[in-house]
Design an enzyme around this catalytic site. Structure first.
Site, PDB file in Angstrom:
ATOM      1  N   ASP A  25      -0.438 -18.370   1.429  1.00 21.05           N
ATOM      2  CA  ASP A  25      -1.181 -18.641   2.670  1.00 21.05           C
ATOM      3  C   ASP A  25      -1.634 -20.096   2.715  1.00 21.05           C
ATOM      4  OD1 ASP A  25      -0.922 -16.121   3.734  1.00 21.05           O
ATOM      5  OD2 ASP A  25      -2.937 -15.447   3.171  1.00 21.05           O
ATOM      6  N   ARG A  29       0.834  -1.213   0.000  1.00 22.33           N
ATOM      7  CA  ARG A  29       0.000   0.000   0.000  1.00 22.33           C
ATOM      8  C   ARG A  29       0.865   1.258   0.000  1.00 22.33           C
ATOM      9  NH1 ARG A  29      -1.334   2.888   4.222  1.00 22.33           N
ATOM     10  NH2 ARG A  29      -0.855   1.202   5.695  1.00 22.33           N
TER      11      ARG A  29
END
Length: 206
Positions: free
Chosen positions: A92, A75
């Site tokens: 993940d 970000r």
């Protein structure tokens, strides 16, 4: 993992300066994602199959922190996008697989048949939960439901492993068996929700 905006703000006080520092020295969010996954997998497979839960959890938590750090870095650097989301989500699944596989190895080694079966259920069910969501989206549906999504499953198993590591061994088998039930329920919930969206009754011909 943190979906609450207030919680994200609190964590951001710690995470943001670290993220900025890593970006300044040229480390990319993707590198943090990969290192975090490798660390979690190594901690799980290196310690849990030997019953060294306390050390395993402490090492693992350090690398789980990267799950917050890489997103913040993306970000801040303006690199957020489909590739980062794909990489993070895929890795993940790898980390989750290693975690539950390491617990399966431990329970098999001590001859705990019921909890071994629960670990297999969690391992397979976790993959099915993730696949069901991705597949639903590919056919125009959504599957953002479930009593035990990834964050909940991870918190339950890590806390239970920590308690086992500090001398409360019965918590981990109990948590695994409860989690196996919750995993199956979550799979069923996603099947039901997607079927409701896609199986629309055909009206009478005009």
């Amino acid at each position: 993992m943190l979906n609450n905006p207030g919680a994200r703000r609190v964590v951001g006080v710690v995470v943001n300066p670290i993220a900025r520092g890593l970006l300044r020295i040229g480390i990319s969010p993707d590198v943090v994602t990969v290192v975090g996954t490798v660390g979690v997998c190594a901690a799980a497979l290196g310690f849990f199959p030997r019953g060294e839960f306390l050390v395993g959890v402490l090492v693992m938590v350090l690398f789980i922190f990267s799950d917050l750090l890489d997103g913040t870095m993306a970000r801040l650097s303006g690199r957020s996008g489909p590739w980062g989301n794909f990489l993070d989500s895929t890795l993940d699944r790898v980390a989750d697989g290693c975690l539950f596989a390491s617990l399966l190895i431990w329970f098999v080694s001590i001859g705990d048949t019921w909890t071994s079966a629960a670990a297999v259920t969690c391992l397979v069910g976790g993959a099915v939960i993730s696949y069901a969501k991705a597949r639903a989206e590919s056919v125009g549906a959504t599957a953002d439901v479930g009593i035990a999504e990834r964050a909940e499953r991870l918190i339950i198993v890590v806390v239970a492993a920590f308690l086992a590591g500090v001398g409360v061994p019965y918590v981990l088998p109990a948590a695994m068996q409860v989690l196996a039930v919750l995993t199956v329920v979550t799979v069923i919930q996603r099947f039901v929700v997607v079927r409701q969206q896609l199986h629309k009754p055909v009206g009478p011909a005009s």
